[in-house]
Design a protein around this motif. Structure first.
Motif, PDB file in Angstrom:
ATOM      1  N   ALA A  99     -17.133   5.531  26.090  1.00 57.78           N
ATOM      2  CA  ALA A  99     -16.753   6.877  26.518  1.00 57.78           C
ATOM      3  C   ALA A  99     -15.248   7.093  26.410  1.00 57.78           C
ATOM      4  O   ALA A  99     -14.797   8.140  25.934  1.00 57.78           O
ATOM      5  CB  ALA A  99     -17.226   7.132  27.942  1.00 57.78           C
ATOM      6  N   TYR A 100     -14.464   6.114  26.826  1.00 54.58           N
ATOM      7  CA  TYR A 100     -13.005   6.262  26.774  1.00 54.58           C
ATOM      8  C   TYR A 100     -12.495   6.291  25.345  1.00 54.58           C
ATOM      9  O   TYR A 100     -11.532   6.973  25.030  1.00 54.58           O
ATOM     10  CB  TYR A 100     -12.329   5.135  27.553  1.00 54.58           C
ATOM     11  CG  TYR A 100     -12.661   5.169  29.024  1.00 54.58           C
ATOM     12  CD1 TYR A 100     -12.132   6.163  29.838  1.00 54.58           C
ATOM     13  CD2 TYR A 100     -13.516   4.239  29.580  1.00 54.58           C
ATOM     14  CE1 TYR A 100     -12.453   6.224  31.187  1.00 54.58           C
ATOM     15  CE2 TYR A 100     -13.838   4.279  30.936  1.00 54.58           C
ATOM     16  CZ  TYR A 100     -13.297   5.281  31.726  1.00 54.58           C
ATOM     17  OH  TYR A 100     -13.621   5.338  33.057  1.00 54.58           O
ATOM     18  N   SER A 101     -13.150   5.565  24.463  1.00 58.54           N
ATOM     19  CA  SER A 101     -12.721   5.522  23.066  1.00 58.54           C
ATOM     20  C   SER A 101     -13.130   6.766  22.293  1.00 58.54           C
ATOM     21  O   SER A 101     -12.417   7.193  21.389  1.00 58.54           O
ATOM     22  CB  SER A 101     -13.329   4.308  22.363  1.00 58.54           C
ATOM     23  OG  SER A 101     -12.948   3.123  22.993  1.00 58.54           O
ATOM     24  N   THR A 102     -14.271   7.336  22.630  1.00 56.34           N
ATOM     25  CA  THR A 102     -14.808   8.425  21.814  1.00 56.34           C
ATOM     26  C   THR A 102     -14.534   9.822  22.362  1.00 56.34           C
ATOM     27  O   THR A 102     -14.758  10.801  21.657  1.00 56.34           O
ATOM     28  CB  THR A 102     -16.335   8.260  21.651  1.00 56.34           C
ATOM     29  OG1 THR A 102     -16.953   8.276  22.936  1.00 56.34           O
ATOM     30  CG2 THR A 102     -16.673   6.974  20.930  1.00 56.34           C
ATOM     31  N   ARG A 103     -14.035   9.946  23.566  1.00 53.62           N
ATOM     32  CA  ARG A 103     -13.889  11.287  24.146  1.00 53.62           C
ATOM     33  C   ARG A 103     -12.862  12.151  23.429  1.00 53.62           C
ATOM     34  O   ARG A 103     -12.937  13.367  23.473  1.00 53.62           O
ATOM     35  CB  ARG A 103     -13.592  11.200  25.633  1.00 53.62           C
ATOM     36  CG  ARG A 103     -12.264  10.613  25.986  1.00 53.62           C
ATOM     37  CD  ARG A 103     -12.073  10.609  27.482  1.00 53.62           C
ATOM     38  NE  ARG A 103     -10.902   9.836  27.837  1.00 53.62           N
ATOM     39  CZ  ARG A 103     -10.634   9.425  29.036  1.00 53.62           C
ATOM     40  NH1 ARG A 103     -11.460   9.706  30.015  1.00 53.62           N
ATOM     41  NH2 ARG A 103      -9.552   8.733  29.282  1.00 53.62           N
ATOM     42  N   GLU A 104     -11.903  11.534  22.753  1.00 53.59           N
ATOM     43  CA  GLU A 104     -10.892  12.306  22.027  1.00 53.59           C
ATOM     44  C   GLU A 104     -11.284  12.545  20.572  1.00 53.59           C
ATOM     45  O   GLU A 104     -10.573  13.235  19.842  1.00 53.59           O
ATOM     46  CB  GLU A 104      -9.552  11.558  22.065  1.00 53.59           C
ATOM     47  CG  GLU A 104      -8.999  11.336  23.462  1.00 53.59           C
ATOM     48  CD  GLU A 104      -8.504  12.623  24.103  1.00 53.59           C
ATOM     49  OE1 GLU A 104      -8.027  13.508  23.370  1.00 53.59           O
ATOM     50  OE2 GLU A 104      -8.606  12.733  25.335  1.00 53.59           O
ATOM     51  N   MET A 105     -12.386  11.974  20.134  1.00 55.09           N
ATOM     52  CA  MET A 105     -12.820  12.071  18.736  1.00 55.09           C
ATOM     53  C   MET A 105     -13.560  13.369  18.484  1.00 55.09           C
ATOM     54  O   MET A 105     -14.133  13.967  19.389  1.00 55.09           O
ATOM     55  CB  MET A 105     -13.756  10.905  18.387  1.00 55.09           C
ATOM     56  CG  MET A 105     -13.119   9.561  18.438  1.00 55.09           C
ATOM     57  SD  MET A 105     -14.362   8.314  18.013  1.00 55.09           S
ATOM     58  CE  MET A 105     -13.370   6.843  18.140  1.00 55.09           C
ATOM     59  N   GLY A 106     -13.568  13.755  17.221  1.00 51.46           N
ATOM     60  CA  GLY A 106     -14.403  14.875  16.795  1.00 51.46           C
ATOM     61  C   GLY A 106     -15.851  14.411  16.727  1.00 51.46           C
ATOM     62  O   GLY A 106     -16.140  13.209  16.814  1.00 51.46           O
ATOM     63  N   PRO A 107     -16.776  15.343  16.549  1.00 51.66           N
ATOM     64  CA  PRO A 107     -18.195  14.985  16.574  1.00 51.66           C
ATOM     65  C   PRO A 107     -18.587  13.954  15.502  1.00 51.66           C
ATOM     66  O   PRO A 107     -19.372  13.047  15.772  1.00 51.66           O
ATOM     67  CB  PRO A 107     -18.922  16.304  16.342  1.00 51.66           C
ATOM     68  CG  PRO A 107     -17.908  17.366  16.335  1.00 51.66           C
ATOM     69  CD  PRO A 107     -16.562  16.771  16.382  1.00 51.66           C
ATOM     70  N   GLY A 108     -18.053  14.083  14.294  1.00 51.46           N
ATOM     71  CA  GLY A 108     -18.412  13.153  13.226  1.00 51.46           C
ATOM     72  C   GLY A 108     -17.927  11.742  13.492  1.00 51.46           C
ATOM     73  O   GLY A 108     -18.676  10.770  13.343  1.00 51.46           O
ATOM     74  N   ALA A 109     -16.683  11.612  13.901  1.00 56.44           N
ATOM     75  CA  ALA A 109     -16.118  10.288  14.187  1.00 56.44           C
ATOM     76  C   ALA A 109     -16.817   9.662  15.392  1.00 56.44           C
ATOM     77  O   ALA A 109     -17.086   8.456  15.414  1.00 56.44           O
ATOM     78  CB  ALA A 109     -14.615  10.400  14.448  1.00 56.44           C
ATOM     79  N   ARG A 110     -17.115  10.492  16.378  1.00 54.78           N
ATOM     80  CA  ARG A 110     -17.811   9.978  17.562  1.00 54.78           C
ATOM     81  C   ARG A 110     -19.203   9.463  17.192  1.00 54.78           C
ATOM     82  O   ARG A 110     -19.608   8.376  17.599  1.00 54.78           O
ATOM     83  CB  ARG A 110     -17.926  11.081  18.613  1.00 54.78           C
ATOM     84  CG  ARG A 110     -18.576  10.588  19.869  1.00 54.78           C
ATOM     85  CD  ARG A 110     -18.601  11.635  20.940  1.00 54.78           C
ATOM     86  NE  ARG A 110     -19.019  10.964  22.168  1.00 54.78           N
ATOM     87  CZ  ARG A 110     -19.248  11.561  23.288  1.00 54.78           C
ATOM     88  NH1 ARG A 110     -19.066  12.847  23.392  1.00 54.78           N
ATOM     89  NH2 ARG A 110     -19.629  10.892  24.332  1.00 54.78           N
ATOM     90  N   HIS A 111     -19.923  10.236  16.400  1.00 58.51           N
ATOM     91  CA  HIS A 111     -21.252   9.830  15.954  1.00 58.51           C
ATOM     92  C   HIS A 111     -21.182   8.507  15.180  1.00 58.51           C
ATOM     93  O   HIS A 111     -21.975   7.598  15.421  1.00 58.51           O
ATOM     94  CB  HIS A 111     -21.859  10.934  15.092  1.00 58.51           C
ATOM     95  CG  HIS A 111     -23.224  10.627  14.584  1.00 58.51           C
ATOM     96  ND1 HIS A 111     -24.350  10.856  15.329  1.00 58.51           N
ATOM     97  CD2 HIS A 111     -23.640  10.088  13.410  1.00 58.51           C
ATOM     98  CE1 HIS A 111     -25.411  10.481  14.637  1.00 58.51           C
ATOM     99  NE2 HIS A 111     -25.008  10.014  13.463  1.00 58.51           N
TER     100      HIS A 111
END
Length: 162
Positions: A99-111
């Motif tokens: 959660a801490y790593s992906t919360r600043e990412m856009g949807p594609g990078a998070r996915h």
């Protein structure tokens, strides 16, 4: 939940589904009407051809009323063995750290990050299956240790070399 479920089953040829969901005793009630009203024809399941069983995972079942416990228990269902229905939830605690790593990412990078993490988690599970301390590792060692012994020689047989 509906979008996830119906989109995952479109174009499938599977004839038996076991749906394990914490509140399936409520969710299944309008299953057919929601499918007919809210989703495209290609996503609909022919419930005449397909056997769908709705079960509550074992950990969540004691929180339900007795009628639910009897109607939606894995213990009374055919073709599920000793399944507990909790497998999809086992990985969630491992994903919480993302959660801490992906919360600043856009949807594609998070996915992509979550997919990579789950792929690594699955790889580790598969590799662990063959380790000597694991269930499959013990079975493999037992089977191969019995096969590694040379067969007893038959004193009465003719030598192939002459």
């Amino acid at each position: 939940m509906d979008f996830f479920f119906y989109s995952g089953l479109k174009d499938t040829a599977i004839k038996l589904f076991v749906v394990s969901y914490d509140i399936v005793c409520q969710w299944y009630k309008n299953f057919h009407s929601r499918m007919m009203e809210a989703f495209p024809l290609s996503w609909r399941i022919n419930t005449g051809d397909v056997d769908i069983r709705f079960l509550v995972p074992k950990f969540h079942l004691p929180a339900h009323i007795e009628k639910c416990q009897q109607s939606f228990s894995f213990n009374y269902a055919k073709f599920v063995g000793r399944t507990d229905g909790e497998a999809p939830e086992r990985g969630w605690s491992d994903l919480n750290g993302l959660a801490y790593s992906t919360r600043e990412m856009g949807p594609g990078a998070r996915h992509d990050t979550i997919e990579d993490h789950l792929g690594d988690w699955n790889w580790k599970k598969i590799v662990a299956m063959g380790k000597p301390g694991g269930f499959f590792g013990q079975k493999i060692l037992k089977d191969f240790s019995s096969r590694s012994k040379p067969p007893p020689e038959n004193q009465n047989s003719a030598s192939p070399i002459g």
